[in-house]
Design a protein around this motif. Structure first.
Motif, PDB file in Angstrom:
ATOM      1  N   PRO A 132       0.777  -1.236   0.000  1.00 40.72           N
ATOM      2  CA  PRO A 132       0.000   0.000   0.000  1.00 40.72           C
ATOM      3  C   PRO A 132       0.811   1.290   0.000  1.00 40.72           C
ATOM      4  O   PRO A 132       0.248   2.361  -0.272  1.00 40.72           O
ATOM      5  N   GLU A 133       2.114   1.249   0.299  1.00 42.20           N
ATOM      6  CA  GLU A 133       2.861   2.489   0.458  1.00 42.20           C
ATOM      7  C   GLU A 133       4.094   2.525  -0.445  1.00 42.20           C
ATOM      8  O   GLU A 133       4.717   1.491  -0.722  1.00 42.20           O
ATOM      9  N   LEU A 134       4.479   3.734  -0.876  1.00 41.47           N
ATOM     10  CA  LEU A 134       5.508   3.902  -1.897  1.00 41.47           C
ATOM     11  C   LEU A 134       6.905   3.518  -1.434  1.00 41.47           C
ATOM     12  O   LEU A 134       7.759   3.172  -2.253  1.00 41.47           O
ATOM     13  N   GLN A 135       7.189   3.623  -0.131  1.00 41.59           N
ATOM     14  CA  GLN A 135       8.517   3.261   0.345  1.00 41.59           C
ATOM     15  C   GLN A 135       8.702   1.748   0.457  1.00 41.59           C
ATOM     16  O   GLN A 135       9.816   1.273   0.685  1.00 41.59           O
ATOM     17  N   MET A 136       7.612   0.989   0.250  1.00 44.79           N
ATOM     18  CA  MET A 136       7.664  -0.461   0.408  1.00 44.79           C
ATOM     19  C   MET A 136       8.084  -1.129  -0.896  1.00 44.79           C
ATOM     20  O   MET A 136       7.338  -1.875  -1.519  1.00 44.79           O
ATOM     21  N   GLU A 137       9.310  -0.840  -1.306  1.00 48.43           N
ATOM     22  CA  GLU A 137       9.855  -1.293  -2.581  1.00 48.43           C
ATOM     23  C   GLU A 137      11.194  -1.989  -2.355  1.00 48.43           C
ATOM     24  O   GLU A 137      11.984  -1.556  -1.509  1.00 48.43           O
ATOM     25  N   THR A 138      11.458  -3.013  -3.142  1.00 47.69           N
ATOM     26  CA  THR A 138      12.820  -3.564  -3.129  1.00 47.69           C
ATOM     27  C   THR A 138      13.807  -2.501  -3.592  1.00 47.69           C
ATOM     28  O   THR A 138      14.966  -2.494  -3.156  1.00 47.69           O
ATOM     29  N   PHE A 139      13.373  -1.591  -4.461  1.00 42.54           N
ATOM     30  CA  PHE A 139      14.244  -0.482  -4.855  1.00 42.54           C
ATOM     31  C   PHE A 139      14.739   0.254  -3.610  1.00 42.54           C
ATOM     32  O   PHE A 139      15.935   0.535  -3.459  1.00 42.54           O
ATOM     33  N   ALA A 140      13.808   0.597  -2.724  1.00 44.62           N
ATOM     34  CA  ALA A 140      14.161   1.341  -1.508  1.00 44.62           C
ATOM     35  C   ALA A 140      15.038   0.503  -0.586  1.00 44.62           C
ATOM     36  O   ALA A 140      16.005   1.006   0.004  1.00 44.62           O
ATOM     37  N   VAL A 141      14.696  -0.777  -0.455  1.00 44.87           N
ATOM     38  CA  VAL A 141      15.467  -1.662   0.426  1.00 44.87           C
ATOM     39  C   VAL A 141      16.939  -1.660   0.040  1.00 44.87           C
ATOM     40  O   VAL A 141      17.829  -1.653   0.901  1.00 44.87           O
ATOM     41  N   ALA A 163      11.514  14.695  -2.021  1.00 42.54           N
ATOM     42  CA  ALA A 163      11.404  14.520  -0.574  1.00 42.54           C
ATOM     43  C   ALA A 163      12.752  14.178   0.057  1.00 42.54           C
ATOM     44  O   ALA A 163      13.690  13.734  -0.616  1.00 42.54           O
ATOM     45  N   LEU A 164      12.816  14.355   1.370  1.00 43.36           N
ATOM     46  CA  LEU A 164      14.046  14.061   2.105  1.00 43.36           C
ATOM     47  C   LEU A 164      14.350  12.576   2.149  1.00 43.36           C
ATOM     48  O   LEU A 164      15.505  12.175   2.189  1.00 43.36           O
ATOM     49  N   ASP A 165      13.298  11.738   2.169  1.00 43.68           N
ATOM     50  CA  ASP A 165      13.491  10.289   2.177  1.00 43.68           C
ATOM     51  C   ASP A 165      12.242   9.631   1.612  1.00 43.68           C
ATOM     52  O   ASP A 165      11.253  10.312   1.299  1.00 43.68           O
ATOM     53  N   ASN A 166      12.268   8.317   1.493  1.00 48.41           N
ATOM     54  CA  ASN A 166      11.166   7.611   0.832  1.00 48.41           C
ATOM     55  C   ASN A 166       9.885   7.609   1.660  1.00 48.41           C
ATOM     56  O   ASN A 166       8.781   7.622   1.098  1.00 48.41           O
ATOM     57  N   VAL A 167      10.003   7.576   2.970  1.00 48.68           N
ATOM     58  CA  VAL A 167       8.807   7.636   3.820  1.00 48.68           C
ATOM     59  C   VAL A 167       8.149   9.002   3.697  1.00 48.68           C
ATOM     60  O   VAL A 167       6.925   9.115   3.573  1.00 48.68           O
ATOM     61  N   ARG A 168       8.960  10.049   3.713  1.00 46.72           N
ATOM     62  CA  ARG A 168       8.432  11.399   3.542  1.00 46.72           C
ATOM     63  C   ARG A 168       7.792  11.550   2.159  1.00 46.72           C
ATOM     64  O   ARG A 168       6.744  12.184   2.014  1.00 46.72           O
ATOM     65  N   MET A 169       8.398  10.950   1.143  1.00 48.73           N
ATOM     66  CA  MET A 169       7.824  10.978  -0.205  1.00 48.73           C
ATOM     67  C   MET A 169       6.426  10.371  -0.207  1.00 48.73           C
ATOM     68  O   MET A 169       5.489  10.928  -0.788  1.00 48.73           O
ATOM     69  N   GLU A 170       6.263   9.217   0.430  1.00 44.37           N
ATOM     70  CA  GLU A 170       4.956   8.566   0.510  1.00 44.37           C
ATOM     71  C   GLU A 170       3.930   9.475   1.159  1.00 44.37           C
ATOM     72  O   GLU A 170       2.811   9.616   0.660  1.00 44.37           O
ATOM     73  N   ARG A 171       4.300  10.118   2.265  1.00 42.08           N
ATOM     74  CA  ARG A 171       3.338  10.946   2.992  1.00 42.08           C
ATOM     75  C   ARG A 171       2.913  12.155   2.178  1.00 42.08           C
ATOM     76  O   ARG A 171       1.723  12.509   2.132  1.00 42.08           O
TER      77      ARG A 171
END
Length: 369
Positions: A132-141, A163-171
């Motif tokens: 469900p969320e954009l930071q939940m990617e193997t790319f990010a991992v 964004a500053l990071d992937n979690v912030r990007m998702e939000r």
């Protein structure tokens, strides 16, 4: 390979299975792609190793709650706008696109974009299912920043998020998606082809075709679709598939909250109503508990399928009285590393249960009709 209409239909069904209840129903996306094919455009799917190392790849998708897509189907107009905006921001032209997730509607959107612009689509993705969320990617991992990303609506709105990071990007993207009416088109995780090869889950589009073809053939031959599905998965990087439970939907609680479809569905065994399995979902199915005991948990796939036909039933289509078979699929090893579990394992969803592979959890849990 150039995608045919028949292969597209198989892929749409297989992608709905891999969507593990979420990712959006691929039906509308399939119709959009099918129209492109019938008008003479092509969708070319290429293996992960075909592009030169420095070729720019821009993954594409839709973002939003699956329930919104049912109420207001996407037109596909924002697809091109999102990619062109990111190209302009980067000052480079994309050599290919690819799915950020291979499940559900988002398996279709890169195919639509490929047909619209003549771009090849890489046979790989960054989730190996739907999340469900954009930071939940193997790319990010494995170290790829998700931004800069682009986001566009069907109404002509376009924006860049850096964004500053992937979690912030998702939000930030989630807030913008809600303001765009609950659904938006995105391009994120811009990277070169060498990075795609290092970080993506390979072969997931052709796997979706394989799954869809297996289910279709089983129906045509009046064979057990679940046996066919298990056979189709054998020998792939999704090596374990098994029936967890068969029963009838006796309770469902589903709400659209903060841009997600959240809730629970409960099934009761037909021969013993006291024997129940409850699935918790956030767009996608996250955990299945039988009589309170975990029998499958994210990131392994928990799929709800029609008991008679094997056709996948998404979270937004769950309804009281449906007779469903809950089928579990193991995730590839790239999705089971400690870093991957930190990103999209149980704790990432606030679940208190530890991750245990489904092939270990599910021993002895099968229930007959």
């Amino acid at each position: 390979m150039n995608l045919t209409v028949a292969a597209l239909r198989d892929l749409a069904e297989g992608a709905a299975v891999l969507g593990t209840g979420g990712g959006g129903d691929p039906y509308i996306g399939r119709l959009l792609v099918e129209r492109q094919l019938r008008e003479g455009r092509r969708v070319t799917i290429i293996p992960i190793d075909e592009l030169p190392d420095d070729a720019l790849v821009l993954p594409s998708a839709m973002m939003g709650a699956p329930t919104v897509f049912v109420e207001r189907p996407p037109s596909g107009r924002g697809n091109v706008a999102a990619l062109r905006a990111l190209e302009e921001h980067l000052g480079r032209t994309a050599a290919a696109t690819m799915p950020i997730e291979c499940g559900g509607l988002n398996s279709m959107m890169p195919l639509l974009l490929g047909a619209q612009l003549g771009l090849p689509v890489i046979d790989a993705d960054g989730m190996g299912r739907a999340f469900p969320e954009l930071q939940m990617e193997t790319f990010a991992v494995y170290g790829v920043p998700g931004s800069p990303m682009s986001i566009a609506s069907d109404h002509g709105d376009v924006a860049i998020i850096d964004a500053l990071d992937n979690v912030r990007m998702e939000r930030l993207a989630r807030v913008m998606t809600v303001e765009m009416g609950g659904a938006a088109y995105i391009c994120d995780y811009p990277m070169d082809a060498a990075t795609v090869r290092r970080t993506a889950v390979p072969g997931t589009l052709t796997l979706g075709m394989r799954i869809g073809a297996a289910l279709r053939t089983a129906r045509e031959r009046h064979e057990d679709p679940f046996d066919a599905l298990t056979t189709a998965l054998a020998g792939t990087i999704y090596s374990h598939g098994l029936v967890l439970f068969r029963g009838k939907v006796v309770d469902i609680d589903r709400r659209t909250v903060d841009g997600f479809a959240r809730g629970h569905v409960t099934l009761a065994a037909l021969d013993d109503p006291g024997d129940q399995l409850r699935i918790t979902f956030q767009n996608e199915h996250l955990v299945a508990r039988r009589d309170g005991e975990v029998v499958a948990i994210v990131p392994d796939l928990i799929c709800t399928l029609n008991t008679d036909t094997g056709a996948p039933v998404t979270t937004e289509a769950l309804a009281f009285g449906q007779r469903l078979t809950v089928y579990a699929i193991s995730t590839p090893e790239i999705m089971r590393t400690p870093g991957a579990l930190d990103c999209f394992g149980p704790a990432a969803f606030g679940l208190p249960d530890p991750y245990t592979p489904v092939e270990r959890l599910a021993t002895g849990t099968q229930v007959g009709a």
